[in-house]
Design a protein around this motif. Structure first.
Motif, mmCIF file in Angstrom:
data_model
loop_
_atom_site.group_PDB
_atom_site.id
_atom_site.type_symbol
_atom_site.label_atom_id
_atom_site.label_comp_id
_atom_site.label_asym_id
_atom_site.label_seq_id
_atom_site.Cartn_x
_atom_site.Cartn_y
_atom_site.Cartn_z
ATOM 1 N N THR A 67 0.831 -1.216 0.000
ATOM 2 C CA THR A 67 0.000 0.000 0.000
ATOM 3 C C THR A 67 0.860 1.258 0.000
ATOM 4 O O THR A 67 0.394 2.332 -0.366
ATOM 5 C CB THR A 67 -0.945 0.047 1.224
ATOM 6 N N ILE A 68 2.123 1.123 0.413
ATOM 7 C CA ILE A 68 3.031 2.281 0.432
ATOM 8 C C ILE A 68 3.251 2.816 -0.981
ATOM 9 O O ILE A 68 3.490 4.011 -1.177
ATOM 10 C CB ILE A 68 4.380 1.890 1.079
ATOM 11 N N LEU A 69 3.156 1.932 -1.981
ATOM 12 C CA LEU A 69 3.375 2.347 -3.373
ATOM 13 C C LEU A 69 2.216 3.176 -3.925
ATOM 14 O O LEU A 69 2.348 3.802 -4.969
ATOM 15 C CB LEU A 69 3.575 1.121 -4.268
ATOM 16 N N MET A 70 1.072 3.144 -3.232
ATOM 17 C CA MET A 70 -0.096 3.897 -3.715
ATOM 18 C C MET A 70 0.156 5.388 -3.595
ATOM 19 O O MET A 70 0.549 5.875 -2.532
ATOM 20 C CB MET A 70 -1.347 3.497 -2.930
ATOM 21 N N GLU A 71 -0.057 6.109 -4.710
ATOM 22 C CA GLU A 71 0.228 7.550 -4.752
ATOM 23 C C GLU A 71 -0.852 8.351 -4.039
ATOM 24 O O GLU A 71 -2.039 8.174 -4.279
ATOM 25 C CB GLU A 71 0.313 8.040 -6.211
ATOM 26 N N ARG A 72 -0.383 9.220 -3.144
ATOM 27 C CA ARG A 72 -1.266 10.219 -2.524
ATOM 28 C C ARG A 72 -0.542 11.544 -2.531
ATOM 29 O O ARG A 72 0.666 11.596 -2.369
ATOM 30 C CB ARG A 72 -1.588 9.832 -1.070
ATOM 31 N N LYS A 73 -1.277 12.625 -2.688
ATOM 32 C CA LYS A 73 -0.619 13.938 -2.826
ATOM 33 C C LYS A 73 -1.035 14.907 -1.725
ATOM 34 O O LYS A 73 -0.967 16.107 -1.883
ATOM 35 C CB LYS A 73 -0.933 14.534 -4.203
#
Length: 693
Positions: free
Chosen positions: A682-688
């Motif tokens: 889940t760390i690879l999921m992009e959030r801005k």
């Protein structure tokens, strides 16, 4: 040392075992198996044949060609799925039709299913057993043999299938993290169009040398760092800085290898061979970063060494104590002891950290944040105090005219005439302002430098002075001018005064322009748990106070020499973990003393080499995001360890009432492995949410 790719490396403890064996070979003492990136580094004089033999015992093999590697990996994955599918189907059919079959047939079918899905584990475990080496394969082999010996064919088959599925899923999770990293590393260009005596030819990038001229067409990657010598275009530098917005380039502009020419055609003079370019250094450091062990990983690996023998002791006690002391049935408690062995598999525990670390490093690298190792990623998540250099970090490091006090309408035209040919930073700032106002100005006839004061020039036959207060000491100006000078100085501005031989024409108040994002970055940092933000600067107190108030740092310290910055960093250690952010050159001593050195880079060699973390953009916008990602990595690792040990503890407690079965034991281990892998990815999921632009 030569580097090889390893196919089929799905177990961290197996990788450590194989590395030990390879190190015992002639010239193999320096060998290293990099589990996270699935690579082997070994002396070229070591026997590859023997290395392949060692790898083969654990179902792995050397692959040198990338295309071949993907083909092998895909084939192996399909083979595993096929074997698991066949054994599962055979298991289910045998259960359904067991009552209709002769007694011997179900046993044959169960044994076939066990062989198909667990033969590799059994062979490896048997070899380890003879060597008295106890790892996961040994534990599973003992459990399988034990289950078969007491006639638990159904349970033994289910154990073999579930363990095979567990291994497959474990490899899948690590492979997902590796592929994410490999995708990042593929940004490096392979070829370039070299221009020699007007003739164009395509060459591999590794033959390019300094001062070569290359042609880069629209949509192509720039082969190495260089300078534009012809053409105008916009360039996507996301591979270097993580910034998706294009950057305009014209003649004499610097470009980075790996960035993409969006439109037009550029001719570029190479300033560095690709192996010395910013991109090559970044890719090399990112690859190395995957393999540095964090304190948490080191603890887990050390713990696992004692954990497995401990589990074996507990298993033996479970098998013997109840029957000997409490009259329990030997068969029932022998079965419980076998289940304890399976619960003891340390897969999920060992896997709790590496996938999260690789994912965190990859995610940050995508955003243009170069973390040089897992240890620094972990440390970044623990930082509670950040010290900032002022010039070039919180500010742009470029002087600009903030205020103008005009007493005579000749001010701008005279300033333009005098400062036009000067290369001094303050002169450039004044010229930029003069050009913006579109005031006409003539050429100065004669310019003379006044040491420590400024310049003296003749314009239209009249002598003018442009400089600091000392340049106008000969004038008797009124109190209004002195009041304005004192007022501008109180605001922290640097003064450039323009005067003739009788009067002051005006004053330019110049400051270092604050970066647009600095205020927002400070707000975000305080929101995500950074308790102290401290500005350290060599500037005078008025300038420091002005910048500190505008950007919102918790505190500031002015008039500091480099060695005094070091002392301040040391004193800040009393508050907790301290990071220092600077330009990687002037602030090198302070960067080194801090728990974590973070450099503002934009791809400069000095920044990449000096700091533990490099912000490849030329601003702080992604810093809150990097800290948030690091905090998430640390939280995920803690959660993973809790889950891995928690599920095993629950399973072990089931032995007290005698409820633990072999399949529950495998499911507890498999469940922990799946959860650990999925949570880490889940760390690879992009959030801005924490990015400031």
């Amino acid at each position: 040392m030569k580097e090889y790719k390893i196919e089929g490396l799905s177990c961290a403890s197996c990788a450590a075992d194989m590395e030990e064996k390879i190190k015992k070979l002639d010239n193999g003492d320096t060998a290293a198996i990099l589990y996270n990136s699935s690579k082997l580094k070994i002396d070229e004089s070591a026997s590859l044949a023997k290395v392949k033999e060692i790898l083969a015992t654990d179902g792995a093999s050397l692959i040198s060609d990338v295309e071949q590697e993907h083909g092998h990996a895909h084939a192996r994955s399909n083979k595993l799925k096929l074997f698991l599918g066949i054994s599962t189907g055979l298991f289910i059919l045998t259960i359904i039709f067991e009552t209709f079959l002769p007694n011997i047939l179900p046993v044959i079918f169960y044994l076939t299913a066990i062989t198909i899905s667990g033969y590799q584990t059994f062979i490896k475990g048997l070899k380890n057993l003879f060597r008295l080496k106890f790892n996961i394969d040994t534990l599973m082999t003992i459990a399988l043999v034990g289950a078969i010996s007491i006639g638990e064919w159904k349970e033994a088959t289910l154990v073999a299938i579930l363990f095979g599925l567990n291994e497959y899923l474990e490899g899948l999770g690590m492979e997902k993290a590796r592929k994410s990293m490999e995708k990042l590393l593929k940004v490096a260009p392979k070829e370039a169009i070299l221009i020699t005596n007007g003739v164009e030819r395509v060459v591999p990038i590794d033959v390019l040398q300094q001062d070569d001229i290359v042609l880069v067409k629209s949509g192509e990657k720039i082969p190495s760092d260089g300078i534009v010598v012809d053409g105008v275009s916009s360039v996507n530098e996301a591979a270097i800085t993580g910034e998706s917005l294009p950057v305009e380039k014209e003649v004499n502009a610097k470009v980075f290898g790996g960035s993409i020419n969006n439109e037009g055609v550029l001719k570029i003079q190479i300033t560095k061979a690709f192996e010395d370019s910013s991109l090559a250094k970044i890719l090399h450091l990112v690859q190395e970063a995957q393999e540095t062990k964090t304190p948490t990983e080191q603890f887990i690996n050390k713990f696992a060494k004692y954990y497995t023998p401990l589990i074996m002791m507990i298993s033996l006690l479970v098998m013997t104590v109840p029957p000997l002391l409490f009259g329990g049935a030997w068969g029932a408690w022998f079965y419980q002891g076998l289940a304890v062995l399976i619960v003891g598999c340390p897969c999920a525990l060992i896997l709790s950290s590496p996938i999260a670390i690789v994912s965190g490093i990859t995610r940050n690298a995508r955003n243009g944040i170069l973390v040089k190792g897992g240890v620094f990623l972990e440390q970044l998540g623990k930082i509670n105090t950040i010290a900032f250099d002022k010039t070039g970090t919180l500010t742009k490091g470029e002087p600009h005219v903030e205020k103008i006090v005009e007493y005579d309408n000749r001010l701008l035209s005279i300033a333009g005439a005098v400062e036009k040919k000067s290369s001094h930073p303050l002169a450039k700032a004044i010229m930029k302002k003069v050009v913006e106002t579109e005031v006409e100005f003539s050429e100065s006839d004669e310019i003379k430098t006044l040491s420590g004061r400024g310049v003296e020039a003749i314009v239209g036959g009249i002598k003018y002075y442009v400089g600091n207060e000392k340049s106008i000491e000969h004038l008797n100006f009124d109190e209004n001018v002195q009041r304005d000078i004192d007022d501008l100085k109180a605001q922290g501005l640097t003064l450039v005064i323009v005067a003739d031989e009788k009067y002051v024409l005006g004053i330019f108040g110049i400051s270092d322009e604050i970066r647009e994002e600095s205020k927002q970055v400070m707000d975000k940092l305080h929101q995500i748990g950074i308790k102290h933000t401290v500005m350290l600067t060599g500037d005078h107190i008025q300038t420091a106070e002005k910048v500190a108030n505008q950007v919102g740092v918790s505190e500031y310290h002015a008039n500091l020499l480099p060695e005094q910055k070091v002392e301040k960093i040391k004193s800040l250690h009393e508050r907790g973990n301290v990071a220092m952010i600077g330009d990687g050159i002037n602030d090198a001593p302070a960067l080194a003393v801090a728990d974590l050195g973070i450099a503002m880079g934009k791809g400069t060699d000095s920044a990449i080499e000096t700091a533990d973390i490099v912000l490849m953009q030329d601003h702080l916008g992604r810093l809150p995001s990097a800290i948030s990602i690091s905090k998430k990595v640390n939280n995920v690792i803690r959660l993973n360890i809790s889950l891995a040990l928690g599920l095993k503890l629950i399973a072990l407690l089931l032995t007290i009432p005698g409820w633990l079965t072999l399949w529950i034991a495998v499911l507890s281990d498999m469940g922990a492995t799946i959860l650990v892998s999925l949570i880490s990815l889940t760390i690879l999921m992009e959030r801005k949410n924490h990015e400031v632009t």
